[in-house]
Every structure is written in C-alpha cells, then in structure tokens.
Motif scaffolding. Sequence first.
Motif, PDB file in Angstrom:
ATOM      1  N   LEU A  16       0.846  -1.188   0.000  1.00 56.54           N
ATOM      2  CA  LEU A  16       0.000   0.000   0.000  1.00 56.54           C
ATOM      3  C   LEU A  16       0.880   1.236   0.000  1.00 56.54           C
ATOM      4  O   LEU A  16       1.904   1.279   0.670  1.00 56.54           O
ATOM      5  CB  LEU A  16      -0.907   0.007   1.234  1.00 56.54           C
ATOM      6  CG  LEU A  16      -1.806  -1.217   1.402  1.00 56.54           C
ATOM      7  CD1 LEU A  16      -2.621  -1.088   2.674  1.00 56.54           C
ATOM      8  CD2 LEU A  16      -2.698  -1.409   0.197  1.00 56.54           C
ATOM      9  N   ARG A  17       0.465   2.250  -0.738  1.00 54.55           N
ATOM     10  CA  ARG A  17       1.251   3.477  -0.841  1.00 54.55           C
ATOM     11  C   ARG A  17       0.470   4.632  -0.212  1.00 54.55           C
ATOM     12  O   ARG A  17      -0.716   4.787  -0.436  1.00 54.55           O
ATOM     13  CB  ARG A  17       1.540   3.771  -2.298  1.00 54.55           C
ATOM     14  CG  ARG A  17       2.391   5.004  -2.493  1.00 54.55           C
ATOM     15  CD  ARG A  17       2.770   5.168  -3.920  1.00 54.55           C
ATOM     16  NE  ARG A  17       4.225   5.171  -3.949  1.00 54.55           N
ATOM     17  CZ  ARG A  17       4.928   5.336  -5.027  1.00 54.55           C
ATOM     18  NH1 ARG A  17       4.342   5.429  -6.186  1.00 54.55           N
ATOM     19  NH2 ARG A  17       6.230   5.355  -4.965  1.00 54.55           N
ATOM     20  N   PHE A  18       1.189   5.426   0.550  1.00 59.16           N
ATOM     21  CA  PHE A  18       0.605   6.601   1.196  1.00 59.16           C
ATOM     22  C   PHE A  18       1.403   7.831   0.799  1.00 59.16           C
ATOM     23  O   PHE A  18       2.546   7.725   0.347  1.00 59.16           O
ATOM     24  CB  PHE A  18       0.604   6.428   2.717  1.00 59.16           C
ATOM     25  CG  PHE A  18      -0.270   5.299   3.173  1.00 59.16           C
ATOM     26  CD1 PHE A  18      -1.611   5.516   3.443  1.00 59.16           C
ATOM     27  CD2 PHE A  18       0.234   4.016   3.300  1.00 59.16           C
ATOM     28  CE1 PHE A  18      -2.424   4.473   3.846  1.00 59.16           C
ATOM     29  CE2 PHE A  18      -0.578   2.968   3.708  1.00 59.16           C
ATOM     30  CZ  PHE A  18      -1.911   3.195   3.980  1.00 59.16           C
ATOM     31  N   ASN A  19       0.832   8.993   1.004  1.00 59.56           N
ATOM     32  CA  ASN A  19       1.507  10.238   0.638  1.00 59.56           C
ATOM     33  C   ASN A  19       2.537  10.680   1.667  1.00 59.56           C
ATOM     34  O   ASN A  19       3.447  11.432   1.345  1.00 59.56           O
ATOM     35  CB  ASN A  19       0.481  11.357   0.434  1.00 59.56           C
ATOM     36  CG  ASN A  19      -0.370  11.084  -0.785  1.00 59.56           C
ATOM     37  OD1 ASN A  19       0.129  10.631  -1.797  1.00 59.56           O
ATOM     38  ND2 ASN A  19      -1.650  11.346  -0.673  1.00 59.56           N
ATOM     39  N   LYS A  27      -3.955   6.824  10.485  1.00 56.02           N
ATOM     40  CA  LYS A  27      -4.897   5.728  10.249  1.00 56.02           C
ATOM     41  C   LYS A  27      -4.659   4.539  11.193  1.00 56.02           C
ATOM     42  O   LYS A  27      -5.375   3.557  11.154  1.00 56.02           O
ATOM     43  CB  LYS A  27      -4.813   5.269   8.797  1.00 56.02           C
ATOM     44  CG  LYS A  27      -5.271   6.346   7.825  1.00 56.02           C
ATOM     45  CD  LYS A  27      -5.196   5.864   6.410  1.00 56.02           C
ATOM     46  CE  LYS A  27      -5.517   6.962   5.420  1.00 56.02           C
ATOM     47  NZ  LYS A  27      -6.779   7.608   5.574  1.00 56.02           N
ATOM     48  N   GLY A  28      -3.625   4.628  12.017  1.00 58.62           N
ATOM     49  CA  GLY A  28      -3.341   3.562  12.976  1.00 58.62           C
ATOM     50  C   GLY A  28      -2.805   2.291  12.331  1.00 58.62           C
ATOM     51  O   GLY A  28      -2.989   1.206  12.855  1.00 58.62           O
ATOM     52  N   LEU A  29      -2.121   2.442  11.201  1.00 55.44           N
ATOM     53  CA  LEU A  29      -1.604   1.278  10.487  1.00 55.44           C
ATOM     54  C   LEU A  29      -0.201   0.940  10.960  1.00 55.44           C
ATOM     55  O   LEU A  29       0.588   1.816  11.284  1.00 55.44           O
ATOM     56  CB  LEU A  29      -1.593   1.561   8.984  1.00 55.44           C
ATOM     57  CG  LEU A  29      -2.945   1.910   8.377  1.00 55.44           C
ATOM     58  CD1 LEU A  29      -2.783   2.277   6.923  1.00 55.44           C
ATOM     59  CD2 LEU A  29      -3.919   0.759   8.538  1.00 55.44           C
ATOM     60  N   LYS A  30       0.081  -0.363  10.985  1.00 56.07           N
ATOM     61  CA  LYS A  30       1.405  -0.841  11.373  1.00 56.07           C
ATOM     62  C   LYS A  30       1.827  -1.936  10.404  1.00 56.07           C
ATOM     63  O   LYS A  30       0.984  -2.627   9.824  1.00 56.07           O
ATOM     64  CB  LYS A  30       1.371  -1.404  12.788  1.00 56.07           C
ATOM     65  CG  LYS A  30       1.084  -0.350  13.831  1.00 56.07           C
ATOM     66  CD  LYS A  30       1.179  -0.930  15.221  1.00 56.07           C
ATOM     67  CE  LYS A  30       1.152   0.194  16.195  1.00 56.07           C
ATOM     68  NZ  LYS A  30       0.117   0.465  16.982  1.00 56.07           N
ATOM     69  N   GLU A  31       3.120  -2.109  10.243  1.00 59.62           N
ATOM     70  CA  GLU A  31       3.653  -3.154   9.362  1.00 59.62           C
ATOM     71  C   GLU A  31       3.139  -4.518   9.809  1.00 59.62           C
ATOM     72  O   GLU A  31       3.100  -4.833  10.996  1.00 59.62           O
ATOM     73  CB  GLU A  31       5.183  -3.131   9.402  1.00 59.62           C
ATOM     74  CG  GLU A  31       5.811  -4.089   8.424  1.00 59.62           C
ATOM     75  CD  GLU A  31       7.328  -3.996   8.419  1.00 59.62           C
ATOM     76  OE1 GLU A  31       7.950  -5.015   8.079  1.00 59.62           O
ATOM     77  OE2 GLU A  31       7.870  -2.929   8.740  1.00 59.62           O
ATOM     78  N   GLY A  32       2.706  -5.326   8.840  1.00 59.89           N
ATOM     79  CA  GLY A  32       2.216  -6.665   9.134  1.00 59.89           C
ATOM     80  C   GLY A  32       0.741  -6.730   9.482  1.00 59.89           C
ATOM     81  O   GLY A  32       0.198  -7.807   9.708  1.00 59.89           O
TER      82      GLY A  32
END
Length: 91
Positions: A16-19, A27-32
């Motif tokens: 996934l690509r973010f700016n 967004k509270g996203l973490k690797e994995g």
Amino acid sequence: QVFEVFGPVSSPLYILRFNSAEQIVDKGLKEGLTVYYAPSMKEYTGYILVQELRLSKGSDASWKNDHEPPLEALDYSDDEKEQEAKRKLKN
C-alpha cells in the motif's frame, strides 16, 4: 492505494502506498497488519478469475507507466505469429 501486488495468484500480497508517514500514523496502520478488501464496491475492486488469467496473453515487458505495450510494439518469437498479428492489425 494498492501500489504493488506480488506473490502467487492464489494468495497475493499487497504493498500500500501513502503520501506521507503521517497518513500511516493517523490511520493507525502498522507493518504486518491484516488488511481486508471490499469486493462489493465495484468502483474500487474486482475479481480476477485464474482460468481467464491463464487464457489471456500478456507481456512481462513493462511499458510506459507500467502498462502493457500496445499491439504494434509487441515482440514475437515466431515469425508466422508476427505476420499474422500485423495482418490483423492492418485489417
């Protein structure tokens, strides 16, 4: 946005690509992290049927903006197939 899809068709992996890094934190996203998709939202998703994928002819050569090359730019390993394709294109 899904930037890259890799791995086997039966269980693909997505990049996934973010700016910015801040978007990821916000967004509270973490690797994995497990990410789900929404197949009912046809404007964003679609099914790829493995059998249809096997029947389609593609090229592993990248073209401009990472798209398939146009018909007139394809390379052929068989002269007869190349001549046939040129005849079809001309008609």
